[in-house]
Motif scaffolding. Structure first.
Motif, PDB file in Angstrom:
ATOM      1  N   LYS A 133      20.245   9.514   7.724  1.00  0.00           N
ATOM      2  CA  LYS A 133      18.756   8.907   8.286  1.00  0.00           C
ATOM      3  C   LYS A 133      17.961   8.924   7.172  1.00  0.00           C
ATOM      4  N   GLN A 134      17.079   8.430   7.347  1.00  0.00           N
ATOM      5  CA  GLN A 134      16.025   8.130   6.138  1.00  0.00           C
ATOM      6  C   GLN A 134      14.797   8.527   6.911  1.00  0.00           C
ATOM      7  N   GLY A 135      14.340   9.764   6.187  1.00  0.00           N
ATOM      8  CA  GLY A 135      12.976  10.301   6.886  1.00  0.00           C
ATOM      9  C   GLY A 135      13.011  10.140   9.107  1.00  0.00           C
ATOM     10  N   ASP A 136      12.559   9.555   9.949  1.00  0.00           N
ATOM     11  CA  ASP A 136      12.346   9.121  10.924  1.00  0.00           C
ATOM     12  C   ASP A 136      13.466   8.130  11.256  1.00  0.00           C
TER      13      ASP A 136
ATOM     14  N   VAL B  61       4.091  -3.107  -0.600  1.00  0.00           N
ATOM     15  CA  VAL B  61       6.006  -2.839  -0.296  1.00  0.00           C
ATOM     16  C   VAL B  61       6.643  -4.607  -0.651  1.00  0.00           C
ATOM     17  N   TYR B  62       5.881  -5.180   0.356  1.00  0.00           N
ATOM     18  CA  TYR B  62       6.158  -6.540   0.268  1.00  0.00           C
ATOM     19  C   TYR B  62       7.516  -7.420  -0.991  1.00  0.00           C
ATOM     20  N   ASN B  63       6.477  -6.874  -2.372  1.00  0.00           N
ATOM     21  CA  ASN B  63       7.226  -6.476  -3.601  1.00  0.00           C
ATOM     22  C   ASN B  63       7.849  -6.121  -4.250  1.00  0.00           C
ATOM     23  N   TYR B  64       7.968  -4.466  -3.508  1.00  0.00           N
ATOM     24  CA  TYR B  64       8.164  -3.537  -4.670  1.00  0.00           C
ATOM     25  C   TYR B  64       9.112  -2.989  -3.279  1.00  0.00           C
ATOM     26  N   GLY B  65       9.456  -3.141  -2.492  1.00  0.00           N
ATOM     27  CA  GLY B  65      10.129  -2.370  -0.928  1.00  0.00           C
ATOM     28  C   GLY B  65       9.662  -0.528  -1.159  1.00  0.00           C
ATOM     29  N   LEU B  66      10.787   0.307  -1.247  1.00  0.00           N
ATOM     30  CA  LEU B  66      10.805   1.968  -1.431  1.00  0.00           C
ATOM     31  C   LEU B  66       9.677   1.882  -2.656  1.00  0.00           C
ATOM     32  N   ASN B  67       9.783   1.318  -3.737  1.00  0.00           N
ATOM     33  CA  ASN B  67       9.716   1.672  -5.389  1.00  0.00           C
ATOM     34  C   ASN B  67       7.942   1.267  -5.178  1.00  0.00           C
ATOM     35  N   SER B  68       7.347   1.255  -4.609  1.00  0.00           N
ATOM     36  CA  SER B  68       5.527   0.383  -4.280  1.00  0.00           C
ATOM     37  C   SER B  68       5.095   2.519  -4.590  1.00  0.00           C
ATOM     38  N   THR B  69       4.266   2.025  -5.027  1.00  0.00           N
ATOM     39  CA  THR B  69       3.621   3.220  -5.671  1.00  0.00           C
ATOM     40  C   THR B  69       2.428   3.360  -4.592  1.00  0.00           C
ATOM     41  N   ASN B  70       2.436   2.758  -3.257  1.00  0.00           N
ATOM     42  CA  ASN B  70       0.865   2.214  -3.036  1.00  0.00           C
ATOM     43  C   ASN B  70       1.295   3.123  -1.821  1.00  0.00           C
TER      44      ASN B  70
ATOM     45  N   LYS C 104       5.478   3.219   5.800  1.00  0.00           N
ATOM     46  CA  LYS C 104       6.159   2.132   4.245  1.00  0.00           C
ATOM     47  C   LYS C 104       7.782   2.147   4.575  1.00  0.00           C
ATOM     48  N   ASN C 105       8.088   3.240   4.841  1.00  0.00           N
ATOM     49  CA  ASN C 105      10.032   3.646   4.956  1.00  0.00           C
ATOM     50  C   ASN C 105      10.251   2.716   6.551  1.00  0.00           C
ATOM     51  N   LEU C 106       9.303   3.183   7.692  1.00  0.00           N
ATOM     52  CA  LEU C 106      10.020   1.926   8.643  1.00  0.00           C
ATOM     53  C   LEU C 106       9.945   0.700   8.174  1.00  0.00           C
ATOM     54  N   ILE C 107       9.181   0.146   7.627  1.00  0.00           N
ATOM     55  CA  ILE C 107       9.313  -1.368   7.849  1.00  0.00           C
ATOM     56  C   ILE C 107      10.259  -1.724   5.982  1.00  0.00           C
ATOM     57  N   TYR C 108      10.129  -0.815   5.658  1.00  0.00           N
ATOM     58  CA  TYR C 108      11.402  -1.461   4.260  1.00  0.00           C
ATOM     59  C   TYR C 108      12.380  -1.702   4.726  1.00  0.00           C
ATOM     60  N   TRP C 109      12.776  -0.668   6.047  1.00  0.00           N
ATOM     61  CA  TRP C 109      14.149  -0.519   6.464  1.00  0.00           C
ATOM     62  C   TRP C 109      14.035  -1.320   7.399  1.00  0.00           C
ATOM     63  N   VAL C 110      13.153  -1.844   8.266  1.00  0.00           N
ATOM     64  CA  VAL C 110      12.990  -2.845   9.343  1.00  0.00           C
ATOM     65  C   VAL C 110      13.077  -4.201   8.121  1.00  0.00           C
ATOM     66  N   SER C 111      12.240  -4.094   7.616  1.00  0.00           N
ATOM     67  CA  SER C 111      12.441  -5.578   6.918  1.00  0.00           C
ATOM     68  C   SER C 111      13.794  -6.341   6.206  1.00  0.00           C
TER      69      SER C 111
ATOM     70  N   ARG D  38       3.741 -10.783   9.348  1.00  0.00           N
ATOM     71  CA  ARG D  38       3.433 -10.749  11.155  1.00  0.00           C
ATOM     72  C   ARG D  38       2.455  -9.905  10.837  1.00  0.00           C
ATOM     73  N   TYR D  39       3.279  -8.545  10.046  1.00  0.00           N
ATOM     74  CA  TYR D  39       2.480  -7.477   9.402  1.00  0.00           C
ATOM     75  C   TYR D  39       0.980  -7.400   8.958  1.00  0.00           C
ATOM     76  N   TYR D  40       0.902  -8.690   7.802  1.00  0.00           N
ATOM     77  CA  TYR D  40      -0.707  -9.017   8.052  1.00  0.00           C
ATOM     78  C   TYR D  40      -1.235  -9.465   8.769  1.00  0.00           C
ATOM     79  N   GLU D  41      -0.633 -10.402  10.321  1.00  0.00           N
ATOM     80  CA  GLU D  41      -1.594 -11.250  10.769  1.00  0.00           C
ATOM     81  C   GLU D  41      -2.031 -10.042  12.156  1.00  0.00           C
ATOM     82  N   ALA D  42      -1.095  -8.211  11.991  1.00  0.00           N
ATOM     83  CA  ALA D  42      -1.326  -7.498  12.863  1.00  0.00           C
ATOM     84  C   ALA D  42      -3.122  -7.057  11.901  1.00  0.00           C
ATOM     85  N   ILE D  43      -3.489  -6.479  11.089  1.00  0.00           N
ATOM     86  CA  ILE D  43      -4.228  -6.321   9.956  1.00  0.00           C
ATOM     87  C   ILE D  43      -5.760  -8.205  10.553  1.00  0.00           C
ATOM     88  N   LEU D  44      -4.635  -9.081  10.538  1.00  0.00           N
ATOM     89  CA  LEU D  44      -6.049 -10.303  10.782  1.00  0.00           C
ATOM     90  C   LEU D  44      -5.609  -9.774  12.406  1.00  0.00           C
ATOM     91  N   ALA D  45      -5.553  -9.299  12.999  1.00  0.00           N
ATOM     92  CA  ALA D  45      -5.744  -9.056  15.009  1.00  0.00           C
ATOM     93  C   ALA D  45      -7.023  -8.406  14.873  1.00  0.00           C
TER      94      ALA D  45
END
Length: 166
Positions: free
Chosen positions: A26-29, A81-90, A97-104, A124-131
């Protein structure tokens, strides 16, 4: 845990019985079921409610989270998150972040270099922001997420795109 550490962690799961409860981590949700469809180095992901998150689900969540006041913050978040995964300080959105990390991370394991791995998902995640900004429609984004067997979609022409979008 960055992405390389995550790959090592997943590959060592069979040796780490203290981490696993049956074949479930288990990792979060999220529930990470081991092994996955592609062998011992793969895993399956489910939400606690039993649904299986898709890249488009993540894109839709990003789309719904972005507005004019946090547009740039979400771009920075995705890049961090792309650069640091779960170590991201953002910590803009820790659940996301947790969902993106484990899926990617799964993409990096199943499609290692020279294939695109997690970069394809992050595009695709970036394109969601562009959308959200109106640069493309959600239907177009969905078709780019669900393009199985049709090759990698060409990148959009964006001059100030994050490093992974190249």
């Amino acid at each position: 845990m960055n992405f390389q550490e995550g790959i090592t962690f997943i590959k060592n799961l069979p040796k780490s019985t203290s981490t696993l409860h049956g074949n479930l981590l288990k990792q979060g949700d999220l529930k990470i079921l081991y092994p996955g469809y592609k062998g011992d180095s793969d895993y399956k992901i489910e939400m606690i409610n039993g649904s299986v998150p898709t890249h488009y689900d993540i894109c839709f969540e990003i789309y719904n989270s972005v507005d004019s006041s946090n547009y740039n913050s979400y771009i920075e978040f995705i890049e961090d998150v792309y650069n640091y995964g779960l170590n991201s300080t953002n910590n803009l959105n820790d659940d996301l972040k947790n969902l993106i990390y484990w899926v990617s991370l799964q993409e990096d394991i199943n499609y290692p270099p020279p294939k695109k791995g997690r970069a394809l998902a992050f595009c695709r995640y970036y394109e969601a922001i562009l959308a959200k900004k109106g640069n493309l429609s959600l239907d177009f984004l969905k078709s780019r997420c669900n393009n199985h067997g049709r090759g990698v979609p060409a990148l959009l022409k964006i001059s100030d795109a994050p490093t992974f979008y190249k």
